[in-house]
Design an enzyme around this catalytic site. Structure first.
Site, short mmCIF file in Angstrom:
data_model
loop_
_atom_site.label_atom_id
_atom_site.label_comp_id
_atom_site.label_asym_id
_atom_site.label_seq_id
_atom_site.Cartn_x
_atom_site.Cartn_y
_atom_site.Cartn_z
N ILE A 170 0.87 -1.17 0.00
CA ILE A 170 0.00 0.00 0.00
C ILE A 170 0.91 1.22 0.00
O ILE A 170 2.08 1.15 0.39
CB ILE A 170 -0.99 0.03 1.20
CG1 ILE A 170 -0.26 -0.04 2.53
CG2 ILE A 170 -2.01 -1.09 1.07
CD1 ILE A 170 -1.19 0.02 3.74
N ASP A 171 0.38 2.35 -0.45
CA ASP A 171 1.19 3.55 -0.60
C ASP A 171 1.75 4.04 0.73
O ASP A 171 1.19 3.76 1.81
CB ASP A 171 0.36 4.68 -1.22
CG ASP A 171 -0.13 4.35 -2.62
OD1 ASP A 171 0.54 3.53 -3.30
OD2 ASP A 171 -1.16 4.89 -3.02
N LYS A 172 2.82 4.81 0.65
CA LYS A 172 3.46 5.37 1.83
C LYS A 172 2.46 6.06 2.75
O LYS A 172 2.46 5.84 3.97
CB LYS A 172 4.55 6.35 1.41
CG LYS A 172 5.16 7.15 2.54
CD LYS A 172 6.12 8.20 2.02
CE LYS A 172 6.63 9.09 3.16
NZ LYS A 172 7.55 10.14 2.68
N THR A 174 -0.81 5.80 2.82
CA THR A 174 -2.02 5.03 3.12
C THR A 174 -1.75 4.20 4.36
O THR A 174 -0.70 3.55 4.46
CB THR A 174 -2.40 4.11 1.94
OG1 THR A 174 -2.64 4.90 0.78
CG2 THR A 174 -3.63 3.29 2.27
N ARG A 273 -7.22 5.89 -5.72
CA ARG A 273 -6.90 7.30 -5.90
C ARG A 273 -7.17 7.76 -7.33
O ARG A 273 -7.77 8.82 -7.55
CB ARG A 273 -5.45 7.56 -5.51
CG ARG A 273 -5.16 7.23 -4.05
CD ARG A 273 -3.67 7.18 -3.76
NE ARG A 273 -3.05 8.49 -3.93
CZ ARG A 273 -1.74 8.68 -3.95
NH1 ARG A 273 -0.92 7.64 -3.81
NH2 ARG A 273 -1.24 9.90 -4.09
#
Length: 359
Positions: A170-172, A174, A273
């Site tokens: 998962i994104d930084k 998130t 997103r």
């Protein structure tokens, strides 16, 4: 050809961060190889800078030309200018005066929130701001560094597996749940479930705008943006990108923003997103996709100040990986885990609750 796509990072160094890099690290007269590719037998004559732009993500021709001018691009072992015409079977290398650091995963005793662990896997409730995998600018302090320490002595760590059991990311910025495999069998079986899209993933997001319906589905191929290569993009005609499906449902309406749950049928980079932004509902405070400015609401100074205060309360995009479900790789039982909203997300919603009441 020996690669697929590699990445040029925005620090002043021309490097590749692919953990799956297939070539052995080589030394060239005091320089270390960071990237290597061999042109296909059918390669047509093509300028070196154009050849590399097609193979390096986040890199402009200017960056590549600068690297060539500095002698950091070799063709068949010899420094080449960006105007050099690549021919069939030419070997192109990016070389720098230091070894590639992405092969060195250093265990670090970083505290992790682990809501569940057994002999086969563990769940991590990742905090916002933590990078999952090391890369330029983030060689330490990442989830993988923490996992390398936590999993030392296990099969997956001792095997030298670069990702320390990761089967998804998962994104930084998130927050939320990730599952980590602790042995090769668990890794393979969990990875197969992600490949088959049978994993249950539910996210909670605060997005700009209201919805005419209470629920819906977004279908649109996602790939690298042709204009801004650090962003993902929806190809409406399906001509490019990968098939992506996001199911959404309204949880709470605030008028100018809406709290939604998103269930992923597929798992593409930045999927929620970019899908939400494509539909005109960027995530609240998502700088990359335009959600870090006022998109809905009044022109009153008091409202502008309220939104700025909200941005300060949650200085990241409003996305949390709340639920994760899958079939256990050993017991074959269906299991599901939940993660509470983090403090910043709850504080943000509390502000919108108070604003909704006041107005």
């Amino acid at each position: 050809m020996t690669d697929s796509r590699h990445t040029c990072f925005p620090d002043e160094e021309f490097v590749d961060d692919s953990a799956a890099f297939p070539d052995e690290e080589g030394e060239q007269g005091g320089l270390y190889e960071h990237f290597s590719v061999v042109a296909d037998k059918g390669q047509t004559l093509l300028r070196l800078d154009k050849f590399l732009v097609a193979r390096m993500e986040h890199c402009s021709r200017n960056r590549i030309q600068a690297a060539a001018d500095s002698g950091n691009i070799l063709v068949n072992g010899v420094p080449a200018k960006s105007s050099y015409k690549v021919k069939p079977l030419d070997r192109v290398q990016i070389v720098l005066p230091y070894p590639r650091r992405d092969n060195e995963i250093r265990p670090e005793a970083i505290p992790l929130e682990i809501p569940y662990e057994d002999d086969d896997l563990l769940l991590v409730n990742k905090q916002a701001g933590m990078v999952v995998h090391p890369g330029v600018g983030n060689w330490s302090g990442t989830l993988v560094n923490a996992l390398a320490h936590h999993l030392r002595g296990t099969e997956i760590a001792d095997s030298g597996e670069m990702r320390a059991g990761l089967v998804h990311r998962i994104d930084k910025d998130t927050s939320g749940l990730l599952v980590i495999a602790k042995n090769e069998q668990a890794h393979a079986r969990l990875a197969k479930q992600f490949f088959d899209h049978s994993i249950y993933r539910r996210y909670v997001a605060l997005v700009w705008g209201d919805f005419p319906d209470d629920e819906g589905t977004i279908v649109g191929n996602i790939g690298r943006s042709p204009r801004e290569r650090q962003k993902m993009y929806v190809f409406e005609d399906g001509s490019d990108g990968k098939h992506a499906v996001t199911h959404w449902r309204v949880l709470k309406r605030y008028g100018y923003v809406t709290l939604v749950e998103c269930r992923l049928e597929t798992g593409r980079t930045h999927q929620i997103r970019v899908h939400m932004a494509w539909q005109g509902h960027p995530l609240f405070n998502d700088a990359r996709y335009g959600g870090d400015r006022i998109l809905k609401g009044t022109t009153f100074a008091k409202y502008r100040q309220f939104v700025e205060n909200c941005f300060e309360v949650m200085p990241r995009h409003a996305l949390h990986a709340q639920s994760l479900g899958f079939v256990h790789p050993s017991t074959r039982a269906e299991i599901r885990f939940e993660s509470n909203l983090p403090d910043d997300f709850r504080a943000l919603l509390a502000k919108w609750d108070s604003y909704k009441i006041e107005r």
